[in-house]
Design a protein around this motif. Structure first.
Motif, PDB file in Angstrom:
ATOM      1  N   ASP A  47      -8.277   5.282   2.824  1.00  0.00           N
ATOM      2  CA  ASP A  47      -7.495   4.409   1.962  1.00  0.00           C
ATOM      3  C   ASP A  47      -7.816   4.645   0.485  1.00  0.00           C
ATOM      4  O   ASP A  47      -6.928   4.631  -0.365  1.00  0.00           O
ATOM      5  N   GLU A  48      -9.107   4.871   0.181  1.00  0.00           N
ATOM      6  CA  GLU A  48      -9.477   5.090  -1.221  1.00  0.00           C
ATOM      7  C   GLU A  48      -8.862   6.381  -1.731  1.00  0.00           C
ATOM      8  O   GLU A  48      -8.340   6.436  -2.848  1.00  0.00           O
ATOM      9  N   GLN A  49      -8.915   7.423  -0.894  1.00  0.00           N
ATOM     10  CA  GLN A  49      -8.354   8.705  -1.318  1.00  0.00           C
ATOM     11  C   GLN A  49      -6.857   8.573  -1.581  1.00  0.00           C
ATOM     12  O   GLN A  49      -6.341   9.139  -2.550  1.00  0.00           O
ATOM     13  N   VAL A  50      -6.167   7.789  -0.730  1.00  0.00           N
ATOM     14  CA  VAL A  50      -4.732   7.577  -0.934  1.00  0.00           C
ATOM     15  C   VAL A  50      -4.507   6.930  -2.288  1.00  0.00           C
ATOM     16  O   VAL A  50      -3.651   7.357  -3.070  1.00  0.00           O
ATOM     17  N   GLU A  51      -5.332   5.921  -2.602  1.00  0.00           N
ATOM     18  CA  GLU A  51      -5.158   5.220  -3.869  1.00  0.00           C
ATOM     19  C   GLU A  51      -5.391   6.154  -5.052  1.00  0.00           C
ATOM     20  O   GLU A  51      -4.632   6.133  -6.028  1.00  0.00           O
ATOM     21  N   VAL A  52      -6.426   6.987  -4.930  1.00  0.00           N
ATOM     22  CA  VAL A  52      -6.705   7.924  -6.020  1.00  0.00           C
ATOM     23  C   VAL A  52      -5.545   8.907  -6.175  1.00  0.00           C
ATOM     24  O   VAL A  52      -5.072   9.180  -7.282  1.00  0.00           O
ATOM     25  N   TRP A  53      -5.059   9.412  -5.044  1.00  0.00           N
ATOM     26  CA  TRP A  53      -3.949  10.378  -5.056  1.00  0.00           C
ATOM     27  C   TRP A  53      -2.746   9.770  -5.765  1.00  0.00           C
ATOM     28  O   TRP A  53      -2.114  10.392  -6.622  1.00  0.00           O
ATOM     29  N   LEU A  54      -2.446   8.520  -5.409  1.00  0.00           N
ATOM     30  CA  LEU A  54      -1.281   7.857  -6.002  1.00  0.00           C
ATOM     31  C   LEU A  54      -1.503   7.589  -7.490  1.00  0.00           C
ATOM     32  O   LEU A  54      -0.610   7.798  -8.311  1.00  0.00           O
ATOM     33  N   ALA A  55      -2.741   7.174  -7.849  1.00  0.00           N
ATOM     34  CA  ALA A  55      -3.028   6.853  -9.242  1.00  0.00           C
ATOM     35  C   ALA A  55      -2.942   8.109 -10.105  1.00  0.00           C
ATOM     36  O   ALA A  55      -2.401   8.076 -11.211  1.00  0.00           O
ATOM     37  N   ASN A  56      -3.423   9.232  -9.583  1.00  0.00           N
ATOM     38  CA  ASN A  56      -3.380  10.472 -10.344  1.00  0.00           C
ATOM     39  C   ASN A  56      -1.959  10.907 -10.640  1.00  0.00           C
ATOM     40  O   ASN A  56      -1.710  11.617 -11.610  1.00  0.00           O
ATOM     41  N   ARG A  57      -1.055  10.536  -9.763  1.00  0.00           N
ATOM     42  CA  ARG A  57       0.331  10.969  -9.958  1.00  0.00           C
ATOM     43  C   ARG A  57       1.214   9.848 -10.508  1.00  0.00           C
ATOM     44  O   ARG A  57       2.439   9.952 -10.473  1.00  0.00           O
ATOM     45  N   GLY A  58       0.602   8.796 -10.966  1.00  0.00           N
ATOM     46  CA  GLY A  58       1.356   7.749 -11.650  1.00  0.00           C
ATOM     47  C   GLY A  58       2.167   6.860 -10.747  1.00  0.00           C
ATOM     48  O   GLY A  58       3.053   6.150 -11.206  1.00  0.00           O
ATOM     49  N   TYR A  59       1.902   6.888  -9.423  1.00  0.00           N
ATOM     50  CA  TYR A  59       2.723   6.082  -8.514  1.00  0.00           C
ATOM     51  C   TYR A  59       2.322   4.611  -8.516  1.00  0.00           C
ATOM     52  O   TYR A  59       3.068   3.779  -8.033  1.00  0.00           O
ATOM     53  N   ASP A  60       1.101   4.306  -9.013  1.00  0.00           N
ATOM     54  CA  ASP A  60       0.609   2.938  -8.818  1.00  0.00           C
ATOM     55  C   ASP A  60       0.959   2.016  -9.982  1.00  0.00           C
ATOM     56  O   ASP A  60       0.441   0.925 -10.075  1.00  0.00           O
ATOM     57  N   ARG A  61       1.845   2.470 -10.890  1.00  0.00           N
ATOM     58  CA  ARG A  61       2.129   1.637 -12.054  1.00  0.00           C
ATOM     59  C   ARG A  61       3.289   0.681 -11.778  1.00  0.00           C
ATOM     60  O   ARG A  61       3.867   0.678 -10.687  1.00  0.00           O
TER      61      ARG A  61
END
Lengths: 348, 472
Positions: A47-61
């Motif tokens: 789950d953490e890796q998914v969050e990092v992956w998404l944050a790096n690509r700007g999906y979590d904004r």
């Protein structure tokens, strides 16, 4: 008239904005993003890796910020990920980040990057749209004349044997969805065990080279479903026109029956079906998705299925923009055309 | 054991007859269409008009006679299946007919009762004056009864989910391999590529449709009526807003909407539950307003009706939408709920537009003006003056819409959305069968023909109803 078209265009743009936002919202829900991260990155991400992956690509904004970037009214993100790589929405693939534009959205003509096909979205959409264009063209060439002839023949003598057999035919075709008629056609015309083997059961080869053999069944499958509906509308309109006073006058004058049908009735009877034919486009789009999946013809409908199945957000948005505009423009054309064909109706 | 033949011992006698009749029928229908262009005009003989018998009359008789023969032979297969003892002698058609005996019995009872009392049954009774309507009604009731009895486990020969080794892709009429005492000894319509019985899956698929399609259509109508009537009656901003919303949903390609809504990920977000919570409140609102506007002068009656509606409605609402039935009786599996919600969601804008159009027309009638002069409230006028007068077109559209919903459910199954992958619904079965379609036809064709005949029946029924309701 100009005001009417302007107002309709305004409503169209508003509708398109709302629809793309709905698609954007649904594809950007967290479970969908998680699925995207896992298909693009690694199936066994934590789950953490998914969050990092998404944050790096700007999906979590914020959703609205992302939507604004996609539209091209907000500057694209530039994020230095915690893996040290700087990623930007507008960075060209393989190019240097320095000469990246600030804005890159639909308004700038940049439809985004397809995560499924690893190609720019506009390239995919227009290439696939071209393939589907051929299919649509063939369908229209079969469906419209066929439906009008059936409708006019059935409607010119209401209650005759010809009318009853043609009406039965059109009821049966409206009751047969594409996935049923397609299966029956393949069974009868293309099966290698018992069928007639006249045609091919797939249309994959039609993408390069359209032949009688590989294109007949898909075209027939889509055309038949729409045909019955248009034919019934034409029949009703024709039957109504045939009871009009001026037709009776023409008969009493001694005009021959073929002349009455062709010269007096036909033109007035074709006003109503025109609207119906234009409004059939959205339905054709549905048929196209089913038939392209069934016959494995990799056009626009197939792209929709692929994009939706893989949660390819920007491709899905591109597909929905195109299909929404197809629907809305056909509605507009049908309204304007109706006014021109029928002088009794005035806009406003 | 030998595999079953299609027609058993009746075959050698009746099959040539059927083929001959079919050939004659085909030719004569074609001839008839050709001849209808060459019409003979009636000539006047004395005081009456009479036409000499022409070729087209004889062709007409040939058509009627050969069609009657085809129907008779088909009936003979079915009756033979009920009468002839022994499965080999019955053949596949006969054996299926025998499995379906409760359906035949129910159909006969329904038709006998309806024909007997048709003058007292209003619009339903009038349906039995039109041949088309009767055929449509027969087809629809056939699948309704099949679905119901399948759910009661009367018709199925095998469990629709059980896989039997050695039966993969076997042709229709293949004996069951390793059959034990009490097992049905044949796969009547063969096995699919997971070695399940095609006949049982087709019959069980009828239940999947019957339990979803009519209810989804009813809900869509409730939503459409509850929103469409005020939109037409009040007009103005409300109308503009609701029409925009309806057009917005209608501009969505249906399949895109399904792909966005009916996925496990969306179910995980809980959006279907919220949509269900919004959509399913409409029936309760509808009935409460309906009774309130009618009985607001009789508080006693109003209390009873609204009380019952609220108690039953909210109980069902809690169970269906929130899966929180306090008694634990009503439960709705989440993946069924999402299918149900999306079908209602797709259908209701069209219903809204139809209701709005009808209401806009009826609003200008004198009896509405009379009611307004009497001082009736707006909801009384909408629900008790306008709605009953729009019922004809609405009933016809209801039948058509159930058919359309059936097609939508099939589409969902065809794309493998929503229902569980091994569910026996027709769309999923067609989707599975199509992969091997060029080699094995039998897994895909029965569900395809079943869906076709149900939707055709609903269309014919709607046609018959339209004809009969236009007559008066």
């Amino acid at each position: 008239m100009a005001l009417f078209i302007l107002r309709r265009l305004g409503i169209m743009i508003l509708t398109a904005l709302c629809l793309t936002f709905i698609v954007f919202f649904l594809t950007n829900l967290y479970p969908n993003l998680e699925k995207l991260a896992k298909t693009q990155g690694n199936q066994r991400m934590s789950d953490e890796q998914v969050e990092v992956w998404l944050a790096n690509r700007g999906y979590d904004r914020n959703l609205f910020v992302k939507y604004g970037e996609w539209l091209g009214v907000l500057p694209g993100y530039v994020i230095e990920g915690n893996d040290g790589v700087v990623r930007g929405r507008c960075f060209p693939q393989g190019g240097s980040p320095e000469d990246a534009p600030t804005f890159c959205g639909v308004l700038q003509g940049d439809w985004g990057w397809s995560t499924r096909f690893r190609e720019p979205v506009q390239d995919i959409v227009f290439k696939r749209l071209g393939l589907t264009g051929w299919l649509m063209l063939a369908v229209m060439c079969v469906m419209v004349p066929g439906a009008l002839i059936i409708g006019v023949l059935a409607g010119m003598r209401e209650g005759s044997k010809l009318d009853r057999s043609l009406s039965t035919f059109s009821i049966i075709t409206t009751a047969t969805p594409e996935y049923v008629s397609g299966v029956i056609f393949i069974a009868v015309f293309a099966s290698s065990t018992v069928g007639l083997k006249w045609f091919k059961g797939t249309a994959t080869s039609a993408m390069e080279d359209i032949t009688w053999e590989n294109f007949t069944l898909p075209v027939l499958t889509i055309a038949l479903y729409g045909m019955g509906y248009i034919a019934r509308m034409t029949r009703a309109s024709m039957a109504e026109v045939m009871t009009a006073q001026y037709i009776r006058t023409a008969r009493l004058k001694g005009v021959s029956f073929p002349n009455i049908v062709l010269k007096h009735a036909l033109r007035n009877a074709l006003i109503a079906p025109f609207t119906v034919i234009m409004l059939q486009f959205p339905w054709l789009l549905n048929g196209v998705v089913i038939v392209e999946t069934l016959f494995n013809y990799k056009g626009f409908g197939w792209t929709l299925v692929e994009a939706a199945g893989n949660n390819d957000i920007e491709l899905l948005l591109g597909v929905s923009v195109v299909s929404v505009f197809v629907v809305l423009i056909t509605q507009l054309i049908s309204d304007i055309g109706y006014v021109y064909l029928n002088p009794r109706i005035r806009v406003s | 054991m030998e595999p079953l033949t299609w027609t058993g011992i009746l075959g050698p006698v009746l099959n040539p007859l059927l083929i001959a009749a079919a050939v004659v029928f085909g030719i004569s229908v074609l001839l008839q269409i050709v001849l209808s262009f060459v019409t003979t005009s009636p000539v006047i003989q004395g005081p009456t008009m009479a036409a000499p018998r022409s070729l087209s009359d004889y062709v007409g008789w040939a058509t009627a006679a050969s069609f009657a023969l085809i129907v008779l032979v088909c009936l003979a297969y079915l009756v033979g299946g009920l009468v002839i003892p022994g499965l080999e002698a019955k053949g596949i058609l006969g054996a299926m007919s025998q499995r379906l005996w409760p359906v035949w019995l129910s159909l006969v009872v329904v038709f006998a009762l309806s024909l007997q009392f048709k003058r007292r049954l209003g619009l339903y009774g009038k349906l039995f004056d039109s041949t088309i309507g009767m055929i449509g009604f027969g087809l629809v009731m056939f699948w309704v009864f099949t679905g119901i009895y399948a759910a009661m486990d009367l018709i199925l020969t095998h469990d629709p989910l059980t896989q039997v080794s050695g039966m993969k892709n076997k042709l229709p009429g293949t004996p069951l391999s390793g059959a034990e005492e009490g097992d049905y000894p044949y796969y009547l319509l063969g096995g699919d590529n997971l070695a399940r019985d095609v006949f049982s899956r087709m019959v069980a698929g009828a239940w999947e449709v019957i339990k979803i399609a009519p209810f989804a259509t009813v809900f869509a109508f409730m939503v459409g009526i509850t929103l469409g009537l005020p939109a037409a009656y009040y007009g103005g901003k409300l109308d503009t807003f609701l029409s925009f919303l309806a057009n917005l949903i209608l501009a969505f390609p249906v399949i895109l909407l399904f792909y966005l809504l009916v996925t496990p990920e969306i179910v995980a977000t809980g959006i279907p539950v919220y949509m269900a919570a919004v959509l399913f409140i409409f029936p309760i609102v509808f009935f409460v307003v309906l009774f309130n506007s009618r009985f607001h002068t009789q508080p006693q009656k109003r209390l009873i009706y609204i009380g019952i509606t609220l108690v039953v409605g909210l109980w069902l609402y809690a169970g269906i939408a929130w899966n929180a039935d306090p008694f634990g009786i009503i439960a709705f599996p989440p993946n069924l709920l999402v299918v149900f919600v999306s079908v209602v969601f797709v259908n209701s804008p069209t219903v809204f537009r139809i209701v709005r159009g009808l209401a806009l027309d009826i609003k200008t009638r004198d009896y509405v003006a009379a009611a307004q002069t009497r001082g009736e409230g707006p909801w009384y006028i909408m629900l008790w003056e306008i709605l009953p007068n729009a019922r004809g077109p609405l009933i016809v559209d209801f039948c058509l819409r159930i058919g359309y919903t059936t097609i939508l459910l099939g589409t969902l199954g065809f794309f493998g959305l929503g229902l569980s992958p091994e569910s026996p619904d027709w769309g999923s079965t067609i989707n599975e069968g199509r992969k091997l379609l060029s080699i094995y036809l039998h897994p895909a064709l029965p569900p395809a023909l079943a869906l076709l005949s149900l939707v055709l029946g609903l269309n014919l029924l709607a046609d018959g109803l339209r004809e009969e309701s236009l007559r008066d």
